[in-house]
Design an enzyme around this catalytic site. Sequence first.
Site, short mmCIF file in Angstrom:
data_model
loop_
_atom_site.label_atom_id
_atom_site.label_comp_id
_atom_site.label_asym_id
_atom_site.label_seq_id
_atom_site.Cartn_x
_atom_site.Cartn_y
_atom_site.Cartn_z
N GLU A 33 -3.91 0.41 -1.24
CA GLU A 33 -4.80 1.44 -0.71
C GLU A 33 -5.69 1.94 -1.84
OE1 GLU A 33 -3.31 4.76 1.53
OE2 GLU A 33 -1.71 3.56 2.45
N GLU A 78 4.18 4.84 0.90
CA GLU A 78 4.16 6.02 0.02
C GLU A 78 5.48 6.79 0.10
OE1 GLU A 78 -0.63 6.95 -0.25
OE2 GLU A 78 0.55 8.08 1.21
#
Length: 486
Positions: free
Chosen positions: A385, A192
């Site tokens: 995810e 991320e």
Amino acid sequence: MYQTDFPKTFPQDFLWGGATAANQIEGAFDIDGKGLTTAEVVKKATDRKTFTMSSVTKDSIQAAIADPGVANYPKRRGIDFYHHYEEDIKLFSEMGFKAFRLSIAWARIFPTGLEETPNEKGLAFYDKVFATCKKYNIEPVVTISHYEMPLELTLKYNGWASREVIQHFTRYTKVLFERYRGIVKYWMTFNEINAASMGFGGTGAIDAELSEKEMLNLRYQALHHQFIASALAVKQLHELDSNAKIGCMLARMQTYPATPDPADVRAAQANDQFNLFFTDVQVRGQYPNFMNRFFKEHEITLDFAPEDTTILAEGKVDYLSFSYYMSTISSAKDTTDQALGNFALGQPNPYLETSDWGWQIDPIGLRIALNEMWDRYQVPLFIVENGLGALDELTSDGKIHDDYRINYLRKHIEQMKLAIGDGVELMGYTTWGPIDLISASTSEMSKRYGFIYVDQDDEGNGTLKRIRKDSFYWYQQVIASNGENL
């Protein structure tokens, strides 16, 4: 090529599995030569709405260093995957995992980040983890840096704020790529990477006490250094292991305009552009023009070395991986009514349900995100995810009936299948997280994502026994049927 048919199911080589992070599962923070990491000095939150990763100061780090325990710093204990990895991977195999996404703790390999040679005991641990994956025919998908770095790099350089850290990172990646050539086929650089815009958790740079202007400049300078380090790692891997692939990783924040008002539509477009700025750099190999206005308006001046343009252009990733949990609403008007999420804030959407933690549940948004990113980049996509954090209850007969999790995942998988029919090239799907783990944002245990229950509470009490939830058996059927039996 023109054709009238379209895919109606998942590819035969689709990578079904689950995803974790070293600092949330491993524990064993002070054995076998491992150094302290930035994740292990972030104190646990006092409530579910307080994200503590961005509030670290020099004083709080010194207090953490002086505290050798795990009570205030649950990421130091994790769920003891360090000693349970064989049991846990066997359970993943029982579900039928094709892939297991995990991260490597940089400070296990280079305890301070400054060493010239790696810690062999740290490498030996991952040797065993990968050998266990191979035993069960599970493909490891490895994140090189997942919200942690050796703490010493923060103390000496203020983390990624310094360009000096790049050389230490590339020494680390070179060791990994050489050691695991032919063993690890799929890599990704920074988890991320847009979290760098949120501060310490993503950059390891202390900025909580700076002015807003100074803070922004430091965060985007640190981000630039990560972009360069990522590009150099891509080039390294391509030279060292031509059979391996390396991707970037984004927290995808799907957003919608609050109304058809063109001002709201423009606000949503601007937020969407900003979210994709990070992958524009890593997939396209250059900064997008629309960021020039952002930098100018916020008085951000980057130290951009002459060679950086070439480095970024030569270090484009092979695939784009991302997390997807929720969507938000964008408005041109100021509003105090906000919905919580994966470090994203926006107006609540009246058409969506929310999780126990206030995250808006939007499966169709995943199909929208997949289509938009495929149209923009035309590189393989990988959902690494997606999951539901919930307050699971262990019944008196030792079971966990988590139909709510099954429903959440089923609806998202249905939208993935539709996106594949839309023409999206999707590599795989690794849910977060396949086993209960320590929360990244609050360091609590109560926020459970797993198919496997871990007997541990927020204070660390419990037997660490692993218990299969109802969702375990459901996901087992999903994988066995390649997504047909939902």
